[in-house]
Design a protein around this motif. Structure first.
Motif, PDB file in Angstrom:
ATOM      1  N   ARG A 113      -4.359  23.387 -27.226  1.00 48.19           N
ATOM      2  CA  ARG A 113      -4.585  24.846 -27.742  1.00 48.19           C
ATOM      3  C   ARG A 113      -4.105  25.869 -26.683  1.00 48.19           C
ATOM      4  O   ARG A 113      -3.570  26.969 -27.129  1.00 48.19           O
ATOM      5  CB  ARG A 113      -6.277  25.103 -27.765  1.00 48.19           C
ATOM      6  N   ARG A 114      -3.888  25.409 -25.408  1.00 45.88           N
ATOM      7  CA  ARG A 114      -3.611  26.422 -24.240  1.00 45.88           C
ATOM      8  C   ARG A 114      -2.361  26.121 -23.669  1.00 45.88           C
ATOM      9  O   ARG A 114      -1.992  26.859 -22.788  1.00 45.88           O
ATOM     10  CB  ARG A 114      -4.674  26.447 -23.516  1.00 45.88           C
ATOM     11  N   THR A 115      -1.609  25.127 -23.968  1.00 49.89           N
ATOM     12  CA  THR A 115      -0.457  24.831 -23.153  1.00 49.89           C
ATOM     13  C   THR A 115       0.858  24.471 -24.045  1.00 49.89           C
ATOM     14  O   THR A 115       0.719  24.131 -25.256  1.00 49.89           O
ATOM     15  CB  THR A 115      -0.646  23.717 -22.256  1.00 49.89           C
ATOM     16  N   THR A 116       1.819  24.486 -23.458  1.00 50.83           N
ATOM     17  CA  THR A 116       3.095  23.675 -24.091  1.00 50.83           C
ATOM     18  C   THR A 116       3.929  22.600 -22.962  1.00 50.83           C
ATOM     19  O   THR A 116       3.682  22.955 -21.646  1.00 50.83           O
ATOM     20  CB  THR A 116       4.363  24.688 -24.401  1.00 50.83           C
ATOM     21  N   GLY A 117       4.658  21.681 -23.611  1.00 54.06           N
ATOM     22  CA  GLY A 117       5.440  20.984 -22.627  1.00 54.06           C
ATOM     23  C   GLY A 117       4.751  19.691 -22.091  1.00 54.06           C
ATOM     24  O   GLY A 117       5.616  19.075 -21.282  1.00 54.06           O
ATOM     25  N   PHE A 118       3.522  19.308 -22.562  1.00 52.20           N
ATOM     26  CA  PHE A 118       3.011  18.172 -21.903  1.00 52.20           C
ATOM     27  C   PHE A 118       3.720  16.769 -22.140  1.00 52.20           C
ATOM     28  O   PHE A 118       3.704  15.946 -21.384  1.00 52.20           O
ATOM     29  CB  PHE A 118       1.606  18.229 -22.365  1.00 52.20           C
TER      30      PHE A 118
ATOM     31  N   GLN B 116       6.423  30.466 -13.190  1.00 59.06           N
ATOM     32  CA  GLN B 116       6.913  29.581 -14.263  1.00 59.06           C
ATOM     33  C   GLN B 116       5.933  29.092 -15.081  1.00 59.06           C
ATOM     34  O   GLN B 116       6.033  28.799 -16.085  1.00 59.06           O
ATOM     35  CB  GLN B 116       7.640  28.496 -13.556  1.00 59.06           C
ATOM     36  N   ALA B 117       4.639  28.561 -14.503  1.00 58.36           N
ATOM     37  CA  ALA B 117       3.450  28.028 -15.185  1.00 58.36           C
ATOM     38  C   ALA B 117       2.582  28.795 -16.066  1.00 58.36           C
ATOM     39  O   ALA B 117       2.288  28.523 -16.943  1.00 58.36           O
ATOM     40  CB  ALA B 117       2.663  27.103 -14.331  1.00 58.36           C
ATOM     41  N   PHE B 118       2.472  29.957 -15.301  1.00 60.89           N
ATOM     42  CA  PHE B 118       1.447  30.909 -15.727  1.00 60.89           C
ATOM     43  C   PHE B 118       1.677  32.239 -16.222  1.00 60.89           C
ATOM     44  O   PHE B 118       1.047  32.797 -16.816  1.00 60.89           O
ATOM     45  CB  PHE B 118       0.235  31.127 -14.718  1.00 60.89           C
ATOM     46  N   GLY B 119       3.083  32.495 -15.690  1.00 64.93           N
ATOM     47  CA  GLY B 119       3.649  33.836 -16.015  1.00 64.93           C
ATOM     48  C   GLY B 119       3.443  34.759 -15.172  1.00 64.93           C
ATOM     49  O   GLY B 119       3.766  36.068 -15.401  1.00 64.93           O
ATOM     50  N   ILE B 120       2.624  34.578 -14.232  1.00 67.26           N
ATOM     51  CA  ILE B 120       2.078  35.418 -12.997  1.00 67.26           C
ATOM     52  C   ILE B 120       1.800  34.577 -11.876  1.00 67.26           C
ATOM     53  O   ILE B 120       1.286  33.680 -11.929  1.00 67.26           O
ATOM     54  CB  ILE B 120       0.803  36.422 -13.625  1.00 67.26           C
TER      55      ILE B 120
ATOM     56  N   MET C 187      -8.498  22.829 -16.521  1.00 67.71           N
ATOM     57  CA  MET C 187      -9.241  23.626 -15.754  1.00 67.71           C
ATOM     58  C   MET C 187      -8.582  25.283 -15.792  1.00 67.71           C
ATOM     59  O   MET C 187      -9.724  25.714 -15.521  1.00 67.71           O
ATOM     60  CB  MET C 187      -9.306  23.055 -14.324  1.00 67.71           C
ATOM     61  N   PRO C 188      -7.428  25.280 -15.537  1.00 69.85           N
ATOM     62  CA  PRO C 188      -7.249  27.248 -15.611  1.00 69.85           C
ATOM     63  C   PRO C 188      -7.730  27.955 -16.611  1.00 69.85           C
ATOM     64  O   PRO C 188      -7.392  27.469 -17.890  1.00 69.85           O
ATOM     65  CB  PRO C 188      -5.417  26.952 -15.418  1.00 69.85           C
ATOM     66  N   GLY C 189      -8.455  28.945 -16.111  1.00 68.40           N
ATOM     67  CA  GLY C 189      -9.100  29.794 -17.198  1.00 68.40           C
ATOM     68  C   GLY C 189     -10.643  29.387 -17.285  1.00 68.40           C
ATOM     69  O   GLY C 189     -11.325  30.096 -17.967  1.00 68.40           O
ATOM     70  N   LYS C 190     -11.051  28.125 -16.915  1.00 70.60           N
ATOM     71  CA  LYS C 190     -12.370  27.725 -16.985  1.00 70.60           C
ATOM     72  C   LYS C 190     -13.056  28.281 -15.749  1.00 70.60           C
ATOM     73  O   LYS C 190     -12.637  28.401 -14.816  1.00 70.60           O
ATOM     74  CB  LYS C 190     -12.272  26.203 -17.118  1.00 70.60           C
ATOM     75  N   PRO C 191     -14.518  28.626 -16.173  1.00 73.63           N
ATOM     76  CA  PRO C 191     -15.236  29.073 -15.063  1.00 73.63           C
ATOM     77  C   PRO C 191     -15.439  28.146 -13.704  1.00 73.63           C
ATOM     78  O   PRO C 191     -15.426  27.052 -14.132  1.00 73.63           O
ATOM     79  CB  PRO C 191     -16.633  29.340 -15.578  1.00 73.63           C
TER      80      PRO C 191
ATOM     81  N   ALA D  91      -0.246  34.667 -18.761  1.00 78.45           N
ATOM     82  CA  ALA D  91       0.638  35.972 -18.861  1.00 78.45           C
ATOM     83  C   ALA D  91       1.962  35.431 -19.363  1.00 78.45           C
ATOM     84  O   ALA D  91       2.981  36.104 -18.989  1.00 78.45           O
ATOM     85  CB  ALA D  91       0.687  36.380 -17.554  1.00 78.45           C
ATOM     86  N   THR D  92       2.098  34.506 -20.405  1.00 81.18           N
ATOM     87  CA  THR D  92       3.537  34.259 -20.958  1.00 81.18           C
ATOM     88  C   THR D  92       3.638  34.744 -22.273  1.00 81.18           C
ATOM     89  O   THR D  92       2.575  35.259 -22.867  1.00 81.18           O
ATOM     90  CB  THR D  92       3.440  32.583 -20.904  1.00 81.18           C
ATOM     91  N   PRO D  93       4.929  34.702 -22.637  1.00 84.87           N
ATOM     92  CA  PRO D  93       5.027  35.594 -23.906  1.00 84.87           C
ATOM     93  C   PRO D  93       3.983  35.142 -25.246  1.00 84.87           C
ATOM     94  O   PRO D  93       3.734  35.761 -25.922  1.00 84.87           O
ATOM     95  CB  PRO D  93       6.483  35.286 -24.307  1.00 84.87           C
ATOM     96  N   ASP D  94       3.798  33.666 -24.954  1.00 84.07           N
ATOM     97  CA  ASP D  94       3.080  33.259 -26.098  1.00 84.07           C
ATOM     98  C   ASP D  94       1.578  33.017 -25.860  1.00 84.07           C
ATOM     99  O   ASP D  94       0.719  32.276 -26.376  1.00 84.07           O
ATOM    100  CB  ASP D  94       3.548  31.735 -26.845  1.00 84.07           C
ATOM    101  N   GLY D  95       1.182  33.313 -24.583  1.00 83.68           N
ATOM    102  CA  GLY D  95      -0.141  33.172 -24.047  1.00 83.68           C
ATOM    103  C   GLY D  95      -0.608  31.864 -23.419  1.00 83.68           C
ATOM    104  O   GLY D  95      -1.574  31.432 -23.235  1.00 83.68           O
ATOM    105  N   ARG D  96       0.412  30.919 -23.489  1.00 83.01           N
ATOM    106  CA  ARG D  96       0.129  29.621 -23.126  1.00 83.01           C
ATOM    107  C   ARG D  96       0.727  29.039 -21.890  1.00 83.01           C
ATOM    108  O   ARG D  96       1.725  29.763 -21.613  1.00 83.01           O
ATOM    109  CB  ARG D  96       0.830  28.607 -24.173  1.00 83.01           C
ATOM    110  N   ALA D  97      -0.025  28.395 -21.054  1.00 81.89           N
ATOM    111  CA  ALA D  97       0.573  27.921 -19.800  1.00 81.89           C
ATOM    112  C   ALA D  97       1.664  26.798 -20.000  1.00 81.89           C
ATOM    113  O   ALA D  97       1.687  25.993 -21.282  1.00 81.89           O
ATOM    114  CB  ALA D  97      -0.478  27.233 -18.876  1.00 81.89           C
ATOM    115  N   ARG D  98       2.297  26.554 -19.214  1.00 81.58           N
ATOM    116  CA  ARG D  98       3.682  25.781 -19.200  1.00 81.58           C
ATOM    117  C   ARG D  98       3.476  24.377 -18.427  1.00 81.58           C
ATOM    118  O   ARG D  98       3.235  24.364 -17.210  1.00 81.58           O
ATOM    119  CB  ARG D  98       4.764  26.495 -18.681  1.00 81.58           C
TER     120      ARG D  98
END
Length: 689
Positions: free
Chosen positions: A244-249, A146-150, A318-322, A556-563
């Motif tokens: 930049r990287r999410t939706t729904g906040f 739901q959150a990351f698409g994967i 944090m997600p996606g950050k080294p 891995a979401t349709p728009d590339g953003r985390a939810r």
């Protein structure tokens, strides 16, 4: 004599080890220092894994229940398989295809998991297939999708946590459940990093913590809501990342506004100064890793709990950050791969969904069948078991890789459902509690006697290699599946060669979320595992390198953003009351694994039996004494075991390990609405002397 590099038969670390013969029939384990996940380290279960081969309880011939005497008797393979196929054919002719169900396991290899799902849908034509991994990591899987698409438990190699500034472990006793992984926490702390542990019990993992929080069982969700509330109030949200990287906040921001620290304290028992200490630690750190495990996930609100902690990680950017992000510590040996290739009620290989027409068409083409011939979505694991026999559902059940009598919630009820079946077939290496109920028991190979791939908690596909031949009379699960498929008149053949099955699995997974099509056994051996997704490439192109780290550029979401997703706290499905005034929680201990069918038969592992852990204040109140028997009861049953009086558990909570018959007679079968995970980790209980 040369040793064979392979992997441990137990948890999701899939530690590398070497195995060689010892004496006439035994095997011994040696270190494999080059494998990066464990660098030669093993826990006591791994070091003693070879002893299971020599147990006198090993099954080496099929057993069939004599209808006249009710006893199991030895039978030949042809007799046993003919009997199973004949009774399945008769039952389906009378009651329809779905009268036969299949129950798999999170310890089966990828090849077995794949072939089992194919067998159910093609040879049996039944929609009724699921597995015990539904009880392991399904809530985290649902939240990840739901959150990351994967859904990949860890979207980064486990060793990355050493480079974090803060690691938050929610509901994980890593030091006992996967000891070789705990060294990463030690190395983190040696670097100056901090470890936070959230658990109702002060476990050996909690003893490693710089900050230990001891909430009321079932309130991890409320704690996460309070953490996000304070992060927002302190201006610690990474607004640029969020935009930049999410939706729904904004919706989530509004939803946590009411979770002020005092409300969190009343709900969770976590003092406001402890909550603020956690938030200050997170707000002041560049690299934060949040890891959940079964303690947070095995709840009727398990998916919501994981989503709430994912919201915390996303708010911090944090997600996606080294060396940062969110991950789940998978439990079973193939808990990751086992749910990717089709033994779940709603899935097809490659993590495709069975109700997706395109997915059905792709997989059917690989299998050589008509997409319209594939059944639809079946029942989830507990719902399937609850419906068996005179429950109005399937009248026959085939079980591979699971000891349901010990591991199912509300186990007395589930056992009654198993006993009401017209046909129960169990494949196992020993006479487990479930096998003892079966009409037909089929002896199958164990870990060191077969080859196949597993996918560990990192998404690393690894290769277990056969080190020794199985005893005479024992066959692999792939042989059993193929033999039954042929007798049932399957429209397509079923290979018994695991390498051929893996190649077919790769074709079936191609283009799916869990794409294995670019992975070969040769690559796995050469590269010490390959991380999925790893798609195939055109001839002449460089092979895809695999994907150790996800989300660096997009999700891995349709728009590339985390939810960001709104979660509401409802609490445990069953709250304490005057009749049942305590919280009961369950879990593992160091020397045992899952239902204990294997580890309880290894003499070198201490088998002290079940116990009831309680606080001295509770023991004094009820008159219990350390080592003396007590009775734990819930609305579903009761069990008797010695008391273990310790100051490290909450006074309102008792703990029982689930490796022995008894614990899951007590647990609640309330289900998460999304993952269908039962609420193993908390229910109302009482303790009597």
């Amino acid at each position: 004599m040369s040793a064979t590099p392979t992997h441990c038969p137990y948890c999701s670390l899939q530690c590398g080890m070497k195995v060689q013969r010892k004496g006439r029939a035994g095997i011994e384990v040696a270190a494999w220092e080059q494998f990066p996940v464990n660098e030669g380290a093993l826990c006591r279960k791994g070091w003693t894994a070879g002893e299971l081969r020599g147990t006198r309880e090993r099954l080496t011939t099929p057993l069939v229940r004599d209808r006249a005497t009710g006893e199991l008797r030895a039978a030949g393979w042809d007799e046993a398989l003919d009997l199973v196929a004949g009774r399945i054919t008769a039952l389906q002719a009378e009651h329809g295809k779905d009268t036969v169900a299949v129950f798999g396991g999170g310890g089966l290899t990828n090849e077995k998991s794949y072939q089992l799902g194919k067998f159910a849908r093609v040879a049996l034509g039944t929609s009724q297939v699921d597995y015990n991994g539904r009880w392991c990591m399904s809530s985290a899987a649902s939240a990840g999708n739901q959150a990351f698409g994967i859904d990949r438990g860890l979207p980064f190699p486990l060793a990355d946590v050493e480079q974090a500034d803060v690691v938050v472990l929610v509901g994980s006793n890593m030091a006992e459940t996967m000891p070789p992984a705990a060294r990463h926490l030690d190395r983190l702390r040696e670097r100056g990093g901090k470890v936070v542990v959230v658990d109702p019990r002060l476990t050996p993992t909690g003893e490693r913590a710089d900050l230990f929080l001891q909430p009321v069982p079932g309130t991890d969700l409320a704690l996460a809501l309070g953490v996000l509330h304070l992060l927002d109030a302190q201006g610690a949200v990474d607004e640029e990342y969020v935009a930049r990287r999410t939706t729904g906040f904004e919706e989530v921001r509004r939803s946590v506004a009411a979770w002020w620290p005092e409300r969190v304290e009343r709900t969770t028992g976590i003092a406001t100064d402890e909550l603020r200490a956690l938030v200050d630690l997170l707000a002041g750190s560049e690299r934060v890793v949040v890891l959940t495990a079964r303690g947070a996930e095995q709840h009727a609100q398990g998916t919501a709990t994981v989503l709430a902690w994912i919201n915390v990680a996303l708010a911090l950017g944090m997600p996606g950050k080294p060396y940062a992000g969110y991950g789940c510590l998978t439990g079973q040996g193939n808990g990751q791969g086992g749910r990717e290739h089709g033994q779940k009620a709603d899935q097809l290989p490659g993590y495709r969904m069975i109700d997706d027409p395109a997915a059905r068409a792709h997989v059917a083409a690989v299998w050589g069948v008509d997409p319209d011939s594939l059944p639809g979505k079946g029942r989830s694991a507990y719902e399937l078991l609850d419906s068996l026999g005179d429950g109005g559902g399937p009248r026959a059940l085939l079980v591979l890789g699971s000891n349901i009598v010990v591991s199912a919630p509300n186990a007395t009820h589930v056992t009654q459902r198993l006993e009401s079946l017209d046909l129960l077939v169990v494949c196992d290496i020993v006479m487990s509690e479930t096998a003892a109920l079966a009409d037909v028991v089929l002896p199958i190979t164990q870990w060191a006697e077969e080859s196949g791939t597993m996918t560990n908690l990192e998404g690393r596909v690894i290769l277990r290699q056969r080190a020794v031949a199985p005893p005479d009379g024992v066959r692999s699960d792939l042989d059993v599946i193929a033999g039954l498929a042929e007798r049932l008149g399957s429209p397509v053949p079923f290979s018994t060669d695991p390498q051929e099955v893996f190649a077919e699995l790769g074709r079936a997974s191609a283009g799916g979320k869990a794409d294995y099509s670019g992975i070969t056994w040769e690559r796995i051996a050469a590269e010490q595992g390959v991380f999925w997704p790893c798609p195939a490439v055109a001839d002449g192109e460089q092979p895809h390198p695999g994907t150790p780290r996800l989300f660096a550029d997009s999700f891995a979401t349709p728009d590339g953003r985390a939810r960001f997703l709104v979660t509401e706290f409802a609490g445990a499905a069953e709250q304490p009351d005057p009749a049942y005034p305590l919280h009961l929680t369950t879990g593992r201990v160091l020397a045992q694994y899952q239902s204990g069918a294997q580890t309880r038969r290894i003499r070198s592992l201490p088998d002290e039996g079940a116990f009831v852990e309680m606080h001295p204040m509770l023991a004094d109140r009820i008159g219990a004494h350390d080592g003396a028997p007590v009775v734990v009861r819930t609305r579903r049953g009761e069990m008797k075991a010695p008391a273990r009086v310790v100051p490290t558990i909450r006074p309102d909570t008792v703990f029982v390990p689930f490796h022995w018959v008894g614990a899951n007679r007590l647990t609640n079968d309330a289900l998460d609405p999304s993952s269908r995970m039962p609420e193993f980790k908390v229910c109302a209980a009482d303790v009597l002397v």
